[in-house]
Design a protein around this motif. Structure first.
Motif, PDB file in Angstrom:
ATOM      1  N   MET A 155       0.814  -1.209   0.000  1.00 43.97           N
ATOM      2  CA  MET A 155       0.000   0.000   0.000  1.00 43.97           C
ATOM      3  C   MET A 155       0.853   1.266   0.000  1.00 43.97           C
ATOM      4  O   MET A 155       0.547   2.228  -0.708  1.00 43.97           O
ATOM      5  N   CYS A 159       0.671   4.056  -3.054  1.00 48.70           N
ATOM      6  CA  CYS A 159       0.313   5.441  -2.768  1.00 48.70           C
ATOM      7  C   CYS A 159       1.315   6.439  -3.343  1.00 48.70           C
ATOM      8  O   CYS A 159       1.075   7.646  -3.303  1.00 48.70           O
ATOM      9  N   ASN A 164      -5.316   4.081  -9.996  1.00 44.20           N
ATOM     10  CA  ASN A 164      -6.124   3.223  -9.130  1.00 44.20           C
ATOM     11  C   ASN A 164      -5.628   1.780  -9.270  1.00 44.20           C
ATOM     12  O   ASN A 164      -5.269   1.358 -10.376  1.00 44.20           O
ATOM     13  N   LYS A 176      -6.744   0.508  -3.886  1.00 44.94           N
ATOM     14  CA  LYS A 176      -6.094   1.798  -3.648  1.00 44.94           C
ATOM     15  C   LYS A 176      -6.607   2.770  -4.696  1.00 44.94           C
ATOM     16  O   LYS A 176      -6.514   2.506  -5.894  1.00 44.94           O
ATOM     17  N   ASN A 210      -6.242   8.489  -2.517  1.00 44.43           N
ATOM     18  CA  ASN A 210      -5.359   7.748  -1.618  1.00 44.43           C
ATOM     19  C   ASN A 210      -6.116   6.965  -0.551  1.00 44.43           C
ATOM     20  O   ASN A 210      -5.546   6.578   0.469  1.00 44.43           O
ATOM     21  N   CYS A 212      -7.379   3.672   0.849  1.00 44.59           N
ATOM     22  CA  CYS A 212      -6.865   2.300   0.766  1.00 44.59           C
ATOM     23  C   CYS A 212      -7.765   1.373   1.569  1.00 44.59           C
ATOM     24  O   CYS A 212      -8.251   1.740   2.646  1.00 44.59           O
ATOM     25  N   CYS A 222      -4.584   6.357   3.362  1.00 44.83           N
ATOM     26  CA  CYS A 222      -3.144   6.154   3.208  1.00 44.83           C
ATOM     27  C   CYS A 222      -2.566   7.389   2.548  1.00 44.83           C
ATOM     28  O   CYS A 222      -3.001   7.761   1.464  1.00 44.83           O
TER      29      CYS A 222
END
Length: 225
Positions: A155, A159, A164, A176, A210, A212, A222
């Motif tokens: 993750m 980020c 996506n 994400k 962002n 998650c 995130c």
């Protein structure tokens, strides 16, 4: 841009019931075809995650949304991932259709080996030269290989990018959201993430950038490192 969907089995069943009352998009097949028509057309693919963690995949330039819909309606699975590609980086080929499956190290799970099955919506142009240096692969696949081969935390790494990402990391569904379209439909134990839903659908949520999520954890935010 591309179009994507990640859902559990109950989410697909609930979605089918809702679609039945929407003119012009009254079946799962029509819905997936609409996703392809809007921002796809260069190949489709799907992955089915079983209760035992086994993943079954099919993808290709000639794979139709109807074939994906049929699998979602008739096969046994816990979660399903669907992607319709609009090519940006990488040639139009079966290999470059999503989802991708990458096996190797994955530090986020603490296991010596892992399998990352994922799809992406976005264009990470800065990675295009590296993807071309690797071979005729997409920027999306390059990100997945970088995560797995370098043992990067999933993750936190995703980020860093604006795309996506939907997928399964060692059999665990994850989402994400970057700067591309994504909506969430939730009805008790039915869950569907998708790039688009029919305009007539109600009760949709729009996660922030962002955002998650991993199953069965609650959604979290995130921030970029």
């Amino acid at each position: 841009m591309c179009r994507m969907l990640l859902a559990n089995r109950n989410g697909i069943f609930r979605l089918r019931k809702i679609l039945a009352d929407i003119p012009g998009c009254s079946s799962l097949r029509e819905y997936l075809e609409a996703l392809e028509l809007r921002d796809g057309g260069n190949g489709n693919g799907y992955a089915l995650l079983g209760e035992d963690g086994e993943v079954r995949m099919a993808k290709g330039v000639s794979l139709s949304p109807a074939e994906a819909a049929r699998a979602m309606e008739t096969e046994q699975y816990a979660w399903v991932l669907f992607h319709s590609r609009e090519a940006s980086e990488g040639s139009i080929s079966d290999r470059n259709c999503h989802p991708f499956s990458v096996e190797g190290r994955h530090s986020a799970t603490g296991k010596a080996t892992s399998r990352l099955v994922f799809a992406a919506n976005g264009n990470e142009a800065a990675l295009a030269p590296l993807a071309r240096a690797w071979g005729d692969i997409t920027d999306s696949e390059f990100i997945g290989r970088m995560v797995v081969d370098m043992g990067l935390p999933l993750m936190e790494t995703l980020c860093c990018f604006e795309s996506n990402f939907f997928g399964f990391a060692d059999g665990v569904p994850f989402v994400k959201k970057g700067n591309r379209d994504m909506l969430l439909f939730r009805d008790e134990d039915a869950l569907v993430f998708a790039s688009d839903f029919p305009f007539a659908m109600k009760g949709l949520m729009k996660p922030p950038q962002n955002y998650c999520w991993t199953f069965p954890e609650d959604p979290t935010m995130c921030c970029k490192p």
